[in-house]
Design a protein around this motif. Structure first.
Motif, mmCIF file in Angstrom:
data_model
loop_
_atom_site.group_PDB
_atom_site.id
_atom_site.type_symbol
_atom_site.label_atom_id
_atom_site.label_comp_id
_atom_site.label_asym_id
_atom_site.label_seq_id
_atom_site.Cartn_x
_atom_site.Cartn_y
_atom_site.Cartn_z
ATOM 1 N N GLY A 11 0.721 -1.156 -0.025
ATOM 2 C CA GLY A 11 -0.087 0.064 -0.095
ATOM 3 C C GLY A 11 0.793 1.103 -0.088
ATOM 4 N N GLY A 14 -0.491 4.881 -0.835
ATOM 5 C CA GLY A 14 -1.501 5.130 -0.025
ATOM 6 C C GLY A 14 -1.025 6.279 0.767
ATOM 7 N N GLN A 15 -1.970 7.018 1.581
ATOM 8 C CA GLN A 15 -1.418 8.044 2.450
ATOM 9 C C GLN A 15 -0.656 7.655 3.773
ATOM 10 O OE1 GLN A 15 -4.461 10.386 4.667
ATOM 11 N NE2 GLN A 15 -5.630 8.643 5.274
ATOM 12 N N ILE A 16 -0.795 6.501 4.005
ATOM 13 C CA ILE A 16 0.107 6.086 5.198
ATOM 14 C C ILE A 16 1.470 5.704 4.818
ATOM 15 C CG2 ILE A 16 0.781 4.448 6.943
ATOM 16 C CD1 ILE A 16 -2.328 4.103 7.484
ATOM 17 N N GLU A 42 2.383 -2.494 -4.687
ATOM 18 C CA GLU A 42 0.885 -1.931 -5.022
ATOM 19 C C GLU A 42 0.192 -2.694 -6.008
ATOM 20 O OE1 GLU A 42 -1.139 0.279 -4.436
ATOM 21 O OE2 GLU A 42 -0.553 1.582 -2.928
ATOM 22 N N ILE A 43 -0.802 -2.399 -5.943
ATOM 23 C CA ILE A 43 -1.731 -3.017 -7.070
ATOM 24 C C ILE A 43 -1.565 -2.450 -8.188
ATOM 25 C CG2 ILE A 43 -3.623 -3.709 -5.403
ATOM 26 C CD1 ILE A 43 -4.982 -1.034 -6.277
ATOM 27 N N VAL A 87 0.257 -2.626 4.959
ATOM 28 C CA VAL A 87 -0.406 -1.320 5.116
ATOM 29 C C VAL A 87 -1.513 -1.403 4.291
ATOM 30 C CG1 VAL A 87 -0.446 1.118 5.065
ATOM 31 C CG2 VAL A 87 1.666 0.225 5.925
ATOM 32 N N GLY A 88 -1.188 -1.904 3.120
ATOM 33 C CA GLY A 88 -2.378 -1.784 2.071
ATOM 34 C C GLY A 88 -3.543 -2.873 2.532
ATOM 35 N N VAL A 129 -0.885 -3.271 9.578
ATOM 36 C CA VAL A 129 -1.373 -1.871 9.948
ATOM 37 C C VAL A 129 -2.931 -2.018 9.201
ATOM 38 C CG1 VAL A 129 -1.081 0.661 9.456
ATOM 39 C CG2 VAL A 129 0.811 -0.774 10.050
ATOM 40 N N ASN A 131 -6.600 -2.470 8.100
ATOM 41 C CA ASN A 131 -7.665 -3.083 8.895
ATOM 42 C C ASN A 131 -8.442 -4.196 8.141
ATOM 43 O OD1 ASN A 131 -7.276 -1.860 11.276
ATOM 44 N ND2 ASN A 131 -8.008 0.298 10.390
ATOM 45 N N MET A 155 -1.083 -3.684 14.683
ATOM 46 C CA MET A 155 -0.516 -2.393 15.359
ATOM 47 C C MET A 155 -1.647 -1.869 16.273
ATOM 48 S SD MET A 155 0.707 1.028 13.527
ATOM 49 C CE MET A 155 -0.625 2.153 13.348
ATOM 50 N N HIS A 187 -7.592 -3.948 17.798
ATOM 51 C CA HIS A 187 -7.587 -2.488 17.231
ATOM 52 C C HIS A 187 -9.115 -2.072 16.655
ATOM 53 C CE1 HIS A 187 -6.784 1.175 15.161
ATOM 54 N NE2 HIS A 187 -7.136 0.567 14.187
HETATM 55 P P1 NAX Z 1 -5.058 4.636 1.409
HETATM 56 O O1 NAX Z 1 -6.201 4.177 0.827
HETATM 57 O O2 NAX Z 1 -4.567 5.813 1.438
HETATM 58 O O3 NAX Z 1 -3.800 3.389 0.787
HETATM 59 C C1 NAX Z 1 -4.023 2.200 0.857
HETATM 60 C C2 NAX Z 1 -3.194 1.763 -0.487
HETATM 61 O O4 NAX Z 1 -3.105 0.282 -0.505
HETATM 62 C C3 NAX Z 1 -3.747 1.915 -1.697
HETATM 63 O O5 NAX Z 1 -2.692 2.778 -2.357
HETATM 64 C C4 NAX Z 1 -3.989 0.776 -2.431
HETATM 65 O O6 NAX Z 1 -3.735 0.923 -3.835
HETATM 66 C C5 NAX Z 1 -3.132 -0.170 -1.546
HETATM 67 N N1 NAX Z 1 -3.602 -1.744 -1.809
HETATM 68 C C6 NAX Z 1 -4.726 -2.363 -1.667
HETATM 69 N N2 NAX Z 1 -4.809 -3.526 -2.092
HETATM 70 C C7 NAX Z 1 -3.415 -3.576 -2.001
HETATM 71 C C8 NAX Z 1 -2.512 -5.021 -2.202
HETATM 72 N N3 NAX Z 1 -3.405 -6.187 -2.396
HETATM 73 N N4 NAX Z 1 -1.605 -5.043 -2.255
HETATM 74 C C9 NAX Z 1 -0.672 -3.763 -2.159
HETATM 75 N N5 NAX Z 1 -0.997 -2.612 -1.974
HETATM 76 C C10 NAX Z 1 -2.685 -2.484 -1.840
HETATM 77 O O7 NAX Z 1 -5.235 4.045 2.917
HETATM 78 P P2 NAX Z 1 -4.130 4.334 4.163
HETATM 79 O O8 NAX Z 1 -5.013 5.922 4.809
HETATM 80 O O9 NAX Z 1 -2.774 4.560 3.805
HETATM 81 O O10 NAX Z 1 -4.585 3.331 5.339
HETATM 82 C C11 NAX Z 1 -4.000 1.959 5.175
HETATM 83 C C12 NAX Z 1 -4.719 0.989 6.153
HETATM 84 O O11 NAX Z 1 -4.335 1.242 7.400
HETATM 85 C C13 NAX Z 1 -6.264 1.086 6.121
HETATM 86 O O12 NAX Z 1 -6.576 -0.202 6.270
HETATM 87 C C14 NAX Z 1 -6.542 1.650 7.187
HETATM 88 O O13 NAX Z 1 -7.930 1.272 7.909
HETATM 89 C C15 NAX Z 1 -5.476 1.313 8.220
HETATM 90 N N6 NAX Z 1 -5.265 1.993 9.631
HETATM 91 C C16 NAX Z 1 -4.785 1.241 10.443
HETATM 92 C C17 NAX Z 1 -4.647 1.956 11.559
HETATM 93 C C18 NAX Z 1 -4.045 1.157 12.882
HETATM 94 O O14 NAX Z 1 -4.059 1.658 13.872
HETATM 95 N N7 NAX Z 1 -3.761 -0.245 12.866
HETATM 96 C C19 NAX Z 1 -4.576 3.324 11.902
HETATM 97 C C20 NAX Z 1 -4.768 4.216 10.506
HETATM 98 C C21 NAX Z 1 -5.357 3.437 9.536
HETATM 99 O O15 NAX Z 1 -6.685 3.735 9.626
#
Ligand code: NAX
Length: 328
Positions: A11, A14-16, A42-43, A87-88, A129, A131, A155, A187
């Motif tokens: 991921g 993405g923003q994280i 990434e996808i 993260v993704g 990370v 969810n 996390m 979480h």
């Molecule tokens: P974004 O939607 O900005 O980024 C996610 C990225 O993951 C995208 O670029 C997408 O193309 C990529 N992705 C999707 N499927 C994929 C795969 N199969 N292989 C590789 N990449 C893939 O989300 P973002 O804000 O960065 O958050 C990422 C994740 O963190 C979400 O699931 C969010 O819920 C989770 N979080 C978890 C937290 C925690 O404390 N555990 C807190 C922050 C966040 O909410």
């Protein structure tokens, strides 16, 4: 010179990912003298955006960054990986049932677990990370039978840091005055931030607060629902604070926790504190020589017991649901 550590971030576009990669490359994940090689997964549709981030990483000329690879293939991404930051994930969209959400994430974390199993380095450490983080970690772990189960973690450090900060504000102290805070369980909104075992300048935190109404009706919900409050205020979900927590989690796992303190990590339960064995649940942990252990022997009061049990019950439900879906 040291061999670079292979760090894979999924991921990455993405923003994280955007908040995380620059801190990894500048030495905050592992230490100021540890070179890193980044692998971005990434996808296909987001590979170009990841390439853009890689261009910016190049433009920082980080002395510790020895290379960047970008791929949409999990096997390639995890080949030789030492630290995997998953993260993704598939976010919940409108009208999506829990089963759909778990199934969509199973489609991501099952193949990633398999790829980690196939190619990861012997010392691999995995932090999930994305969810629902605890259950996604469980899915990945169940598909990596050759990797020691305890290397899969999820996390809760962001929740931990949020709780530290809320408590420090309430008491007018510094976060460094607070020790032994714990997030227990999932979480999710059921998580239990525990002030009964935490200490503020040596005093039990719940006693220093001395306000059960604040603890129950403000502190716990504020920590548990902070993610939603950030979305409401910022118009986007927490990113920099989530990236910061991921850095803290891995840094402490590799470099150890401070004497007289502990941190919160979601890890496979060994049955401690009545949490069913194998569930990936948050515990108080200390780390020595790169290995974590659950803090033992804490007495759990009745109020805390009920909260921990409720969050653990939710994890059991999630596990049973992914089992029923054939994902584990
Ligand atoms: P974004 O939607 O900005 O980024 C996610 C990225 O993951 C995208 O670029 C997408 O193309 C990529 N992705 C999707 N499927 C994929 C795969 N199969 N292989 C590789 N990449 C893939 O989300 P973002 O804000 O960065 O958050 C990422 C994740 O963190 C979400 O699931 C969010 O819920 C989770 N979080 C978890 C937290 C925690 O404390 N555990 C807190 C922050 C966040 O909410």
């Amino acid at each position: 010179t040291r061999t670079p550590v292979n760090v894979t971030v999924t991921g990455a576009a993405g923003q994280i990912g955007y908040a995380l990669l620059f801190r990894i490359a500048s030495g905050h994940l592992l230490g100021p003298d540890v070179p890193v090689r980044l692998r971005l997964l990434e996808i296909p549709q987001a590979v170009k955006a990841a390439e853009g981030t890689a261009m910016e990483l190049d433009d920082c000329a980080f002395p510790l960054l020895s290379g960047i690879d970008i791929t949409d293939d999990a096997k390639t991404a995890f080949d030789g990986v030492n630290v995997a930051l998953l993260v993704g994930a598939r976010p919940r969209t409108k009208g999506m049932e829990r089963g759909d959400l778990l199934e969509a994430n199973g489609g991501i974390f099952k193949p990633q677990g398999e790829a980690i199993n196939a190619g990861a380095a012997d010392d691999v450490r995995v932090l999930v990370v994305g969810n629902p983080a605890n259950t996604n970690a469980l899915i990945a772990q169940q598909h990596a039978p050759d990797v020691p189960a305890e290397r899969f973690t999820a996390m809760t450090r962001l929740d931990h840091n949020r709780a530290l900060s809320q408590l420090a504000k309430k008491l007018g102290v510094s976060v460094t005055d607070i020790k032994k805070l714990t997030i227990w369980g999932n979480h999710s909104a059921t998580q239990y931030p525990d002030l009964f075992r935490a200490e503020v300048n040596g005093q039990v935190a719940a006693e220093a607060v001395n306000d059960q109404a604040w603890l129950e009706n403000e502190f716990i919900p504020t920590v548990a629902k902070r993610g939603a409050a950030i979305i409401e205020a910022r118009g986007a979900s927490s990113a920099a604070s989530a990236a910061n927590a991921a850095i803290d989690h891995v840094y402490d796992w590799v470099n150890g926790t401070a004497e007289g303190d502990w941190v919160s990590m979601a890890i496979p339960s060994d049955g401690s504190y009545g949490v069913p064995e194998g569930l990936i649940s948050s515990f108080p942990v200390t780390v020595t020589d790169g290995e974590y252990s659950i803090v033992q022997g804490l007495e759990i009061d009745e109020f805390s017991r009920a909260r921990i049990d409720a969050s653990v019950a939710e994890l059991v439900e999630e596990r049973d649901a992914v089992k029923a879906l054939g994902l584990i």
